[in-house]
Motif scaffolding. Structure first.
Motif, PDB file in Angstrom:
ATOM      1  N   PRO A  98      97.344 -50.885 -53.495  1.00 21.16           N
ATOM      2  CA  PRO A  98      96.356 -50.048 -52.807  1.00 21.16           C
ATOM      3  C   PRO A  98      96.561 -50.136 -51.293  1.00 21.16           C
ATOM      4  CG  PRO A  98      95.298 -51.480 -54.413  1.00 21.16           C
ATOM      5  CD  PRO A  98      96.716 -51.911 -54.306  1.00 21.16           C
ATOM      6  N   SER A 112      94.316 -49.669 -48.920  1.00 19.17           N
ATOM      7  CA  SER A 112      93.177 -50.209 -48.179  1.00 19.17           C
ATOM      8  C   SER A 112      92.194 -50.858 -49.151  1.00 19.17           C
ATOM      9  CB  SER A 112      92.472 -49.085 -47.414  1.00 19.17           C
ATOM     10  OG  SER A 112      91.932 -48.151 -48.336  1.00 19.17           O
ATOM     11  N   GLU A 162      90.381 -48.158 -51.207  1.00 17.43           N
ATOM     12  CA  GLU A 162      91.182 -47.650 -52.320  1.00 17.43           C
ATOM     13  C   GLU A 162      91.232 -48.675 -53.454  1.00 17.43           C
ATOM     14  OE1 GLU A 162      95.758 -46.533 -53.431  1.00 17.43           O
ATOM     15  OE2 GLU A 162      95.129 -46.274 -51.342  1.00 17.43           O
ATOM     16  N   ALA A 163      91.343 -49.953 -53.098  1.00 15.84           N
ATOM     17  CA  ALA A 163      91.341 -51.013 -54.107  1.00 15.84           C
ATOM     18  C   ALA A 163      90.011 -51.046 -54.850  1.00 15.84           C
ATOM     19  CB  ALA A 163      91.617 -52.361 -53.442  1.00 15.84           C
ATOM     20  N   GLU A 202      87.991 -48.565 -55.373  1.00 18.08           N
ATOM     21  CA  GLU A 202      87.943 -47.414 -56.274  1.00 18.08           C
ATOM     22  C   GLU A 202      88.691 -47.693 -57.575  1.00 18.08           C
ATOM     23  OE1 GLU A 202      89.558 -44.126 -54.112  1.00 18.08           O
ATOM     24  OE2 GLU A 202      87.820 -43.997 -52.775  1.00 18.08           O
ATOM     25  N   ARG A 203      89.713 -48.543 -57.506  1.00 13.63           N
ATOM     26  CA  ARG A 203      90.512 -48.904 -58.676  1.00 13.63           C
ATOM     27  C   ARG A 203      90.004 -50.197 -59.323  1.00 13.63           C
ATOM     28  NH1 ARG A 203      96.589 -48.534 -56.459  1.00 13.63           N
ATOM     29  NH2 ARG A 203      97.010 -49.439 -58.506  1.00 13.63           N
TER      30      ARG A 203
END
Length: 111
Positions: free
Chosen positions: A51, A53, A56-57, A59-60
């Motif tokens: 990821p 950022s 973003e991490a 979100e996952r």
């Protein structure tokens, strides 16, 4: 409770403890070392794209853990112990990253 509670604890000089089964940990040690993923099922090499950022991490359903950052250990490690949520402690030896001894179970019921 603060807005950002970590999904891991640091113990001693080289032990990470995974504490939140809803988030996987992506462990980054050094640029030359492969990243690891810690899930509720154990520890393995992370083969996907990292990821970009923290958002973003998130979100996952992941959290980035940079071992060399000041809020973790403050330096890269050659030996790392990881207590996963499957009641096993793993030994990660970065000097053996191209062999079967890179990630292995160190203790089978650490609790």
């Amino acid at each position: 409770m603060n807005n950002y509670e970590k999904a891991f604890l640091v113990s001693g000089r080289n032990t990470l403890i995974h504490k939140n089964k809803k988030l996987d940990l992506i462990v980054i040690n050094d640029d030359d070392d492969p990243p690891l993923i810690i899930t509720r099922h154990g520890v393995k090499k992370f083969e996907e794209e990292l990821p970009a950022s923290r958002s973003e991490a998130k979100e996952r359903y992941m959290e980035l853990v940079d071992v060399s950052s000041v809020d973790v250990f403050g330096e890269t490690k050659t030996l790392l112990f990881i207590q996963a949520l499957n009641n096993k402690e793993y030994k990660v030896d970065y000097t053996k990253q191209d062999s079967d001894m890179f990630i292995r179970v160190h203790q089978d019921n650490y609790i």
